[in-house]
Design a protein around this motif. Sequence first.
Motif, mmCIF file in Angstrom:
data_model
loop_
_atom_site.group_PDB
_atom_site.id
_atom_site.type_symbol
_atom_site.label_atom_id
_atom_site.label_comp_id
_atom_site.label_asym_id
_atom_site.label_seq_id
_atom_site.Cartn_x
_atom_site.Cartn_y
_atom_site.Cartn_z
ATOM 1 N N VAL A 209 -1.399 -0.628 7.672
ATOM 2 C CA VAL A 209 -1.742 -1.863 6.962
ATOM 3 C C VAL A 209 -1.602 -3.097 7.838
ATOM 4 C CG1 VAL A 209 -1.186 -3.348 4.982
ATOM 5 C CG2 VAL A 209 -1.012 -0.857 4.762
ATOM 6 N N ASP A 210 -0.447 -3.240 8.482
ATOM 7 C CA ASP A 210 -0.187 -4.463 9.239
ATOM 8 C C ASP A 210 0.744 -4.185 10.407
ATOM 9 O OD1 ASP A 210 -0.260 -7.231 9.818
ATOM 10 O OD2 ASP A 210 1.556 -7.607 8.667
ATOM 11 N N GLY B 30 -4.928 -9.624 -6.320
ATOM 12 C CA GLY B 30 -3.829 -9.035 -7.073
ATOM 13 C C GLY B 30 -3.950 -7.519 -7.168
ATOM 14 N N LYS B 31 -5.175 -7.061 -7.375
ATOM 15 C CA LYS B 31 -5.423 -5.632 -7.503
ATOM 16 C C LYS B 31 -5.162 -4.932 -6.162
ATOM 17 C CE LYS B 31 -8.904 -2.511 -9.467
ATOM 18 N NZ LYS B 31 -9.520 -1.838 -8.297
ATOM 19 N N ALA B 32 -5.665 -5.532 -5.071
ATOM 20 C CA ALA B 32 -5.465 -4.961 -3.737
ATOM 21 C C ALA B 32 -3.976 -4.903 -3.396
ATOM 22 C CB ALA B 32 -6.225 -5.788 -2.702
ATOM 23 N N LEU B 33 -3.252 -5.947 -3.794
ATOM 24 C CA LEU B 33 -1.812 -6.017 -3.541
ATOM 25 C C LEU B 33 -1.101 -4.870 -4.256
ATOM 26 C CD1 LEU B 33 0.038 -7.959 -2.008
ATOM 27 C CD2 LEU B 33 0.182 -9.381 -4.056
ATOM 28 N N GLN B 34 -1.439 -4.685 -5.520
ATOM 29 C CA GLN B 34 -0.802 -3.618 -6.296
ATOM 30 C C GLN B 34 -1.142 -2.231 -5.751
ATOM 31 O OE1 GLN B 34 -1.898 -5.047 -10.120
ATOM 32 N NE2 GLN B 34 -0.186 -6.498 -10.065
ATOM 33 N N HIS C 18 3.487 -9.780 4.007
ATOM 34 C CA HIS C 18 2.723 -9.036 5.013
ATOM 35 C C HIS C 18 1.504 -8.368 4.357
ATOM 36 C CE1 HIS C 18 5.286 -9.297 8.605
ATOM 37 N NE2 HIS C 18 6.312 -9.322 7.777
ATOM 38 N N LEU C 19 1.703 -7.857 3.150
ATOM 39 C CA LEU C 19 0.592 -7.196 2.448
ATOM 40 C C LEU C 19 -0.491 -8.217 2.115
ATOM 41 C CD1 LEU C 19 2.532 -4.808 0.020
ATOM 42 C CD2 LEU C 19 1.764 -4.398 2.373
#
Length: 236
Positions: free
Chosen positions: A196-197, A144-148, A108-109
Amino acid sequence: MTTTAEELFREDAYLEECEATVTKAGDGAFYVDRTVFYPLGGGQPGDTGEVTWEGGSARIADTRYGDERDIAHIVEEGAPLPDVGASVTLTIDWDKRYRFMRMHTAMHLLGSILRYDVTGGNISAEKSRLDFNMEDTVDKEAVGKALQELVAADHPVSCRWISEAELDANPELVRTMSVQPPRGKGSIRLLEVEGVDLQPCGGTHVRSTLEVGAVRVGKVEKKGRQNRRVNIHLDD
Ligand SMILES: [Zn+2]
């Protein structure tokens, strides 16, 4: 007797075990009145685990929806089946399921970072993927950075049911959703990652994005001109 089970995992994904009564058994599978076992669907594998009853036990190798949306608990080949009417204890392989929950939430992220149509996806304990309808190049490092960052921000994750009538009365809610809700079933289960979602989803998720933990973007594959496949991994 109806064989449609009460789906306890929809209200509480953290239930590892439940008591139930067998409603049907045969052909290597049995059915119960209530269950904590998630059946294969939405890219998430069916749960595995164990069933025990007075005088017996068996490994459950897979969980699938049957033709009438009843839930087949499929035992390992050659394993015994409990009798119809028997009281059983159902226990899922929690460590594996918890990874599915972390992965599923991470999906979802990922979908909230890459706001393109999702054309497919698959979840497993080690590696998961989402396919996006997009031509752009995926900046792996930025994603990857946004996910973290989303994980670290500890956004609450929750589910709620909404009726089609409520949806019709709140068109802006539908516009907010990243995926349009299916119609014709009366009510729709919404998954919300706060801020976020928001989208219809029937799967199992963790309670907060922090629980997703050590997630990493893996290979990005170009599957045709309009398809980018993004793989993610859990590093623990
Ligand atoms: Zn979901």
